[in-house]
Design an enzyme around this catalytic site. Structure first.
Site, PDB file in Angstrom:
ATOM      1  N   HIS A  69      -7.403   3.974 -69.282  1.00  0.00           N
ATOM      2  CA  HIS A  69      -7.013   2.759 -68.572  1.00  0.00           C
ATOM      3  C   HIS A  69      -7.445   2.805 -67.109  1.00  0.00           C
ATOM      4  O   HIS A  69      -7.936   1.807 -66.556  1.00  0.00           O
ATOM      5  CB  HIS A  69      -5.498   2.572 -68.671  1.00  0.00           C
ATOM      6  CG  HIS A  69      -4.981   1.422 -67.879  1.00  0.00           C
ATOM      7  ND1 HIS A  69      -4.332   1.588 -66.675  1.00  0.00           N
ATOM      8  CD2 HIS A  69      -5.024   0.079 -68.091  1.00  0.00           C
ATOM      9  CE1 HIS A  69      -3.990   0.415 -66.185  1.00  0.00           C
ATOM     10  NE2 HIS A  69      -4.401  -0.514 -67.021  1.00  0.00           N
ATOM     11  N   GLU A  89     -11.075   2.119 -66.852  1.00  0.00           N
ATOM     12  CA  GLU A  89     -11.336   0.677 -67.020  1.00  0.00           C
ATOM     13  C   GLU A  89     -11.248  -0.035 -65.679  1.00  0.00           C
ATOM     14  O   GLU A  89     -12.095  -0.873 -65.338  1.00  0.00           O
ATOM     15  CB  GLU A  89     -10.331   0.085 -68.004  1.00  0.00           C
ATOM     16  CG  GLU A  89     -10.450  -1.422 -68.189  1.00  0.00           C
ATOM     17  CD  GLU A  89      -9.122  -2.098 -68.438  1.00  0.00           C
ATOM     18  OE1 GLU A  89      -8.837  -3.112 -67.773  1.00  0.00           O
ATOM     19  OE2 GLU A  89      -8.361  -1.606 -69.297  1.00  0.00           O
ATOM     20  N   HIS A  90     -10.228   0.289 -64.882  1.00  0.00           N
ATOM     21  CA  HIS A  90     -10.116  -0.295 -63.546  1.00  0.00           C
ATOM     22  C   HIS A  90     -11.340   0.048 -62.688  1.00  0.00           C
ATOM     23  O   HIS A  90     -11.895  -0.811 -61.998  1.00  0.00           O
ATOM     24  CB  HIS A  90      -8.856   0.241 -62.850  1.00  0.00           C
ATOM     25  CG  HIS A  90      -7.604  -0.475 -63.221  1.00  0.00           C
ATOM     26  ND1 HIS A  90      -6.803  -1.127 -62.306  1.00  0.00           N
ATOM     27  CD2 HIS A  90      -6.994  -0.652 -64.417  1.00  0.00           C
ATOM     28  CE1 HIS A  90      -5.762  -1.660 -62.920  1.00  0.00           C
ATOM     29  NE2 HIS A  90      -5.851  -1.373 -64.203  1.00  0.00           N
ATOM     30  N   GLU A  93       1.148  -1.045 -61.262  1.00  0.00           N
ATOM     31  CA  GLU A  93       1.081  -1.773 -62.536  1.00  0.00           C
ATOM     32  C   GLU A  93       2.054  -1.164 -63.540  1.00  0.00           C
ATOM     33  O   GLU A  93       2.747  -1.878 -64.265  1.00  0.00           O
ATOM     34  CB  GLU A  93      -0.345  -1.722 -63.087  1.00  0.00           C
ATOM     35  CG  GLU A  93      -0.527  -2.462 -64.407  1.00  0.00           C
ATOM     36  CD  GLU A  93      -1.924  -2.342 -64.971  1.00  0.00           C
ATOM     37  OE1 GLU A  93      -2.122  -2.728 -66.140  1.00  0.00           O
ATOM     38  OE2 GLU A  93      -2.826  -1.848 -64.264  1.00  0.00           O
TER      39      GLU A  93
END
Length: 441
Positions: free
Chosen positions: A78, A81-82, A158
Site C-alpha cells: 500500500h 502504491e502511494h 490514513e
C-alpha cells in the site's frame, strides 16, 4: 456495515531496447472476444474492444499485495502504491495525474491482499498517455528519501482515519487478525501502525525492484481501441523492460480452526456491533458459488437477516452477511449487525439464523432469486468499461481471465441442497471467530 478498488527506458537500459521483441498471441480467443497476448519479457496483455463510445480504460495489475509481505514489513504494498505517484525523472510528482486530468481522464490505484492495480479512464485517442507513463514508472520510479518520509505521515494518518478512528473497521480488522493465526491475511492491507513507521526507502526500493516487473504484471485495455495499435504501443514502451526473477508465492497454510475464538473491543462509538467470521474457500473452489448464493439469500432488506432479526424480531438496527470469493487463498465469510438494545440477544438470534440454514435448505424460490440478483449485478456491471477490465484483471491473477466466463455457470448450477451443504460444512461453532464492540463514553 460498510462493504467491503517509455521513452526514458531506452536511455536507462539501452541494451535491452536493441533486442527483438516478439508477441505471442493466444489462438483460443475467438469465442470470448478477448485478445490475449504475451511479450517475450513475460508481460501479459488482455484487450477487449468495445466501440459503443470513444472512451477506454487502461489498467495495469501487479501480482503483489499484502499477502507477499512479511512480519515487521506490513503495509509495503500500500505504501508503494502511494509512492508510485511521486514521479520519475521524466514525469515529476503529480505530473502523471495532472496530464491525465488535462486530457479529460481520471486515474487512481488500489491495493488489496492479493494484488495492486493502477488505472486511467480516458478518451480512447489519448490511451497512448497511459501506455507511455505506466511503462516509465514501472522501471524509473524516483523514491526520494524526503518523499518517503513525507508520504509515511500521510499513510499513518490514513490508517488513523480509516481504521483506528472508525469503530466498525477497527473491529473488522481485529476479527480478521484473530481468525488468521499463521497466514499473511492476518495482517491489514494498510499495515500495522508500528510497521508503517519503521518502513524505509530501502525497504520500498527492494520491494519495487522485486515485484514491479513485466513478468509480474498484466495490462488490461477495454473500450474503443484497435488491438493491433495498442500492441504496437505496448511493445514499443514495455518491450524493452527486462523481466525480473520473481519467485513463486509461498505462504504458510492456515491451520484448521478447532475452537471458537472471541474478542471484545472497547472504543469510543455510538453503538455496539457484532461480527462473526467463518473460514471459507475462495474462487475457483466449487463451494464458492454456493457461498455466494447463500450470502445473497441473507443480504439486503429482502434477505433473511433483515426480515427476521431487524423487521420481525426488532433485535437489530441492521444486519449483514458478506462474502467475497476473490482471494488467492481461503478467506472469511462475515456475519454481523448492530443491536437495537441487547447485543447478547442479537448474537443468539444470529446464530439461530445460521443454524437454520444448516438444518434445512433454502427454498427453490430463494435460490432462484439470489442467482438472478447475482447474474444481474455481474452482467449489468459490465456496462462499465472499468468493471470489464477489473473482472479480467482480478480473474487473471486468480488463475485465468477465463474464470470470469465460468463464474455465472458455477452460480447457475447451485441448488438448495448445495447451499445447505456449504452451510453445514463451514458454519460450525469451532470454525467461528466472534468480535464484540462495546462503546465507551
Amino acid at each position: 456495515m460498510k462493504r467491503i478498488l517509455l521513452i526514458l527506458i531506452c536511455v536507462l537500459v539501452p541494451a535491452s531496447c536493441t533486442q527483438p521483441v516478439t508477441v505471442q498471441k493466444d489462438s483460443s480467443q475467438a469465442v470470448s472476444g478477448i485478445k490475449d497476448y504475451r511479450l517475450n519479457n513475460g508481460l501479459k496483455v488482455l484487450i477487449s474492444e468495445d466501440h459503443k463510445a470513444p472512451v477506454a480504460s487502461f489498467q495495469i495489475w501487479y501480482n503483489v499485495g499484502s499477502i507477499n509481505e512479511t512480519q515487521g514489513k506490513t503495509g509495503l504494498s500500500h505504501f508503494l502504491e502511494h509512492m508510485m505517484f511521486k514521479g520519475t525523472q521524466k514525469y515529476g510528482s503529480k505530473v502523471f495525474s495532472n496530464l491525465v486530468q488535462k486530457n479529460g481522464g481520471v486515474d487512481n490505484a488500489g491495493t488489496t491482499r492479493d494484488f495492486t492495480v493502477y488505472y486511467q479512464n480516458l478518451a480512447s485517442d489519448r490511451i497512448n498517455l497511459s501506455v507511455e507513463m505506466e511503462a516509465d514508472r514501472m522501471i524509473n520510479l524516483f523514491l526520494k528519501s524526503e518523499d518517503v518520509e513525507s508520504e509515511k505521515k500521510v499513510v499513518m494518518e490514513e490508517r488513523r482515519m480509516r481504521i483506528e478512528d472508525d469503530p466498525e473497521d477497527f473491529l473488522l480488522e481485529q476479527v480478521t487478525a484473530k481468525a488468521f493465526t499463521t497466514h499473511p491475511y492476518h495482517n491489514p492491507v494498510i499495515g500495522w501502525m508500528g510497521d508503517i513507521a519503521s518502513l524505509s526507502r530501502e525497504d520500498l526500493m527492494r520491494y519495487y525492484k522485486t515485484y514491479y516487473a513485466p513478468n509480474n504484471a498484466v495490462i488490461v485495455v477495454t473500450g474503443d481501441v484497435n488491438s493491433d495499435e495498442i500492441m504496437k504501443l505496448v511493445t514499443k514502451h514495455f518491450g524493452g523492460i527486462p523481466s525480473a526473477p520473481v519467485k513463486a508465492l509461498s505462504v504458510p497454510t492456515e491451520p484448521v480452526q478447532k475452537e471458537q475464538r472471541r474478542l471484545t473491543v472497547k472504543k469510543q462509538a455510538k453503538l455496539p456491533l457484532i461480527i462473526i467470521a467463518y473460514h471459507v474457500p475462495s474462487v475457483p473452489h466449487t463451494d464458492a458459488y454456493a457461498l455466494d448464493v447463500l450470502s445473497q439469500i441473507f443480504s439486503g432488506k429482502s434477505g433473511r437477516l433483515y426480515q427476521s432479526i431487524v423487521k420481525k424480531e426488532k433485535l437489530a438496527i441492521n444486519a449483514f452477511a458478506n462474502y467475497s470469493g476473490i482471494h488467492k487463498d481461503a478467506y472469511l465469510f462475515y456475519w454481523g449487525g448492530t443491536p437495537a438494545a441487547d447485543i447478547n440477544k442479537l448474537e443468539t438470534a444470529m446464530f439461530k439464523e445460521i443454524e437454520g440454514i444448516t438444518a434445512a435448505p433454502p427454498t427453490e424460490r430463494e435460490v432462484k432469486k439470489a442467482k438472478n440478483q447475482i447474474e444481474a449485478t455481474f452482467v449489468m456491471g459490465q456496462d462499465s468499461l472499468f468493471f470489464q477490465g477489473e473482472l479480467l484483471g482480478m480473474f487473471e491473477l486468480l488463475g485465468s481471465w477465463r474464470l470470469k466466463d465460468k463464474y455465472l455457470d458455477g452460480v447457475a448450477k447451485v441448488t438448495p441442497a448445495d447451499v445447505q451443504a456449504v452451510a453445514k460444512k463451514y458454519f460450525t461453532p469451532q470454525n467461528s471467530t466472534v468480535g464484540i464492540l462495546i462503546p465507551e463514553e
